[in-house]
Every structure is written in C-alpha cells, then in structure tokens.
Design a protein around this motif. Structure first.
Motif, mmCIF file in Angstrom:
data_model
loop_
_atom_site.group_PDB
_atom_site.id
_atom_site.type_symbol
_atom_site.label_atom_id
_atom_site.label_comp_id
_atom_site.label_asym_id
_atom_site.label_seq_id
_atom_site.Cartn_x
_atom_site.Cartn_y
_atom_site.Cartn_z
ATOM 1 N N SER A 40 -6.270 -0.296 -7.606
ATOM 2 C CA SER A 40 -5.520 -1.247 -6.778
ATOM 3 C C SER A 40 -5.679 -2.671 -7.287
ATOM 4 C CB SER A 40 -5.989 -1.163 -5.321
ATOM 5 O OG SER A 40 -5.712 0.120 -4.789
ATOM 6 N N HIS A 71 -6.190 8.666 1.023
ATOM 7 C CA HIS A 71 -6.043 8.176 -0.347
ATOM 8 C C HIS A 71 -4.742 7.391 -0.492
ATOM 9 C CE1 HIS A 71 -8.757 11.710 -1.825
ATOM 10 N NE2 HIS A 71 -9.416 10.802 -1.140
ATOM 11 N N SER A 72 -4.838 6.213 -1.082
ATOM 12 C CA SER A 72 -3.660 5.368 -1.266
ATOM 13 C C SER A 72 -3.867 4.481 -2.485
ATOM 14 C CB SER A 72 -3.405 4.526 -0.007
ATOM 15 O OG SER A 72 -4.502 3.659 0.250
ATOM 16 N N LYS A 73 -2.890 3.622 -2.745
ATOM 17 C CA LYS A 73 -2.950 2.689 -3.868
ATOM 18 C C LYS A 73 -2.290 1.387 -3.432
ATOM 19 C CE LYS A 73 -2.071 3.945 -8.120
ATOM 20 N NZ LYS A 73 -1.380 4.363 -9.382
ATOM 21 N N ARG A 74 -2.885 0.260 -3.809
ATOM 22 C CA ARG A 74 -2.323 -1.050 -3.514
ATOM 23 C C ARG A 74 -1.865 -1.691 -4.821
ATOM 24 N NH1 ARG A 74 -6.030 -3.671 1.393
ATOM 25 N NH2 ARG A 74 -5.930 -1.823 2.742
ATOM 26 N N GLU A 93 0.858 -1.192 0.000
ATOM 27 C CA GLU A 93 0.000 0.000 0.000
ATOM 28 C C GLU A 93 0.890 1.236 0.000
ATOM 29 O OE1 GLU A 93 -3.776 2.033 2.375
ATOM 30 O OE2 GLU A 93 -3.173 -0.036 2.781
ATOM 31 N N CYS A 131 -8.709 3.456 -1.831
ATOM 32 C CA CYS A 131 -7.538 2.935 -2.542
ATOM 33 C C CYS A 131 -7.863 2.993 -4.028
ATOM 34 C CB CYS A 131 -7.222 1.499 -2.127
ATOM 35 S SG CYS A 131 -6.619 1.336 -0.431
#
Length: 259
Positions: free
Chosen positions: A142, A82-85, A72, A139
């Motif tokens: 992702s 806010h994030s990204k996997r 992550e 996310c």
C-alpha cells in the motif's frame, strides 16, 4: 518520357494515399478494443473500492481514470480482512501492463501469478501472518506516505496503525557484493532511514502510521513473529505516541516517543 514519369508519380501518390488510409482504418480498429478494455478495467477496479474507507466515493471517481487519490480496494481473494491502498491510476497501469493482476492477494495465494507473488522474503512474511495472525486486518503493498516516499508499505495493519517492512539484501549497504549494486543499496538504505525518521518524529501519524517494524531477511520466521507481536503490543499501548522496532539481526534498540 515526361508523360510516363507523370503517370508513375500519380500511381505512387495513389499507393501512398491508400497506405495512409489503411493505417488510419487499422488504428481505429485497434483503438476500439483498447478503449473498451480500459473501460472494463476501470469499471472492475471501481467495483472493488471499499465503500466508506476513503473520502472519495466510487461515484465521484467513475468519470476519472487518472486521479491521484489513494483508495482502498478489496482483493480478488474475497477475504474481507485483506485489501490494498493504492492510487486508481497506478492500479490501472498495472492492469494494462498485464504482468500481474493488481487485485491479486499475495497473502492468501502467494505462489500464484507471474510477478505478483513478491520476493522470497515477502512470501515468508505473508505465510507467517496467514499462520499466526490470521485474524488481523492487512493492507498489502500500500502507498501510505504520499509524496514523501514512493515506496509501498509491504504490510499495513490499519487497526493498529502499524507498518511492516520486509528488508531483503538490497536494503543493506554491506550486501553490495552479493549480486546487488552497492550504490543502489546505499540509496535504498537512505530511503529507509528517511521513512524511519518520519515515523519516529511523529510525522507518520498524519498518514495513519504509529509504528514501523523492519524485519531483517537473515532472521528466522520465529524471530519475525516475536518482533511483530512486540510491535502490536506497543501499538496498543496508549502511552506510546510513535515507535520503531527492528528484528534481531539489525542489532538496534527500539525507538519510542511517549505521549
């Protein structure tokens, strides 16, 4: 005559040797910045790994740029929600291609960045979440299904284990004549159905997915908002084990499995 030919051969050999040596030196010169840029990109991505969000710490990954573990990453917008996997190697490949910053946040700054803003319908969805669900942790783009599917989840809500897909024209087999290849649309539709079946059968629970929401491109943003709100209510319902929900234009009933 033979002496002249022998001299010419020797001169050609010297020129060829010099040309090869020049290529080697040029390759070394070019290779150093490339390796340096790769190391910098690797270090930058590791700095954005969310600590404690995955089983593998940044220290373990510091010596590997080709691992397949899904991590992550905090996005460059700085919004803690806010994030990204993604796999680290996928993020590095995106960084090297240079089309868009892999840490760019589509939700906070959707119109910015060549190739990094998503489709028109995805931008509608991002704006909807920014306006009406601003306090929800997201996310973006992702990889959650692992080897089961290489299709990224458009938006994932980890607190609710909810996967949101925005389906454009190419997801629908009936849209083959509108600038999309019908065969490709059929393949995409089959892939979508396999994801739906995995989620509704409960196999998505192992991937952290309790429910799947599919938003039809022809529906209004208001319809999308009502559909997402209903999905959130189902995700919070402890008696619902897993489910699938469709927006209005799909004309399909919800699919639910109870505890």
């Amino acid at each position: 005559m033979e002496a002249v030919q022998e001299e010419a051969v020797q001169q050609q050999s010297v020129q060829d040797a010099g040309h090869v040596q020049g290529e080697v030196q040029m390759g070394r010169t070019r290779g150093r910045p490339a390796r340096s840029m790769s190391k910098r990109a690797h270090a930058r991505l590791l700095q954005h790994v969310v600590p404690g969000a995955t089983a593998h710490s940044a220290a373990v990954l510091a010596n590997s740029s080709s691992n397949a573990h899904v991590l992550e990453f905090r996005l460059a917008c700085g919004n803690p929600l806010h994030s990204k996997r993604q796999q680290l190697r996928s993020m590095l490949r995106a960084q090297h291609r240079g089309k868009a910053d892999p840490l760019h946040c589509r939700v906070c700054d959707a119109p910015r960045g060549a190739g990094g803003r998503g489709s028109y319908h995805e931008q509608r969805c991002y704006r909807m979440f920014s306006s009406h669900f601003a306090d929800v942790r997201l996310c973006v783009e992702s990889m959650l299904w692992g080897s089961d599917s290489h299709s990224p989840v458009d938006l994932y809500l980890p607190a609710l284990c909810l996967a949101v897909y925005v389906d454009g024209e190419h997801h629908l087999t009936s849209q083959g004549a509108s600038g999309h290849h019908k065969q490709g649309s059929m393949q995409q539709a089959c892939k979508d159905e396999s994801i739906n079946a995995a989620a509704w059968s409960g196999h998505g629970l192992a991937r952290g997915i309790k429910g799947v929401v599919r938003l039809h491109y022809a529906d209004s943003t208001r319809t999308w908002r009502n559909c997402v709100a209903a999905a959130m209510a189902l995700a919070r319902n402890p008696t619902v084990r897993c489910f699938g929900l469709f927006s209005y234009s799909y004309d399909r009933s919800p699919v639910m499995q109870f505890v």
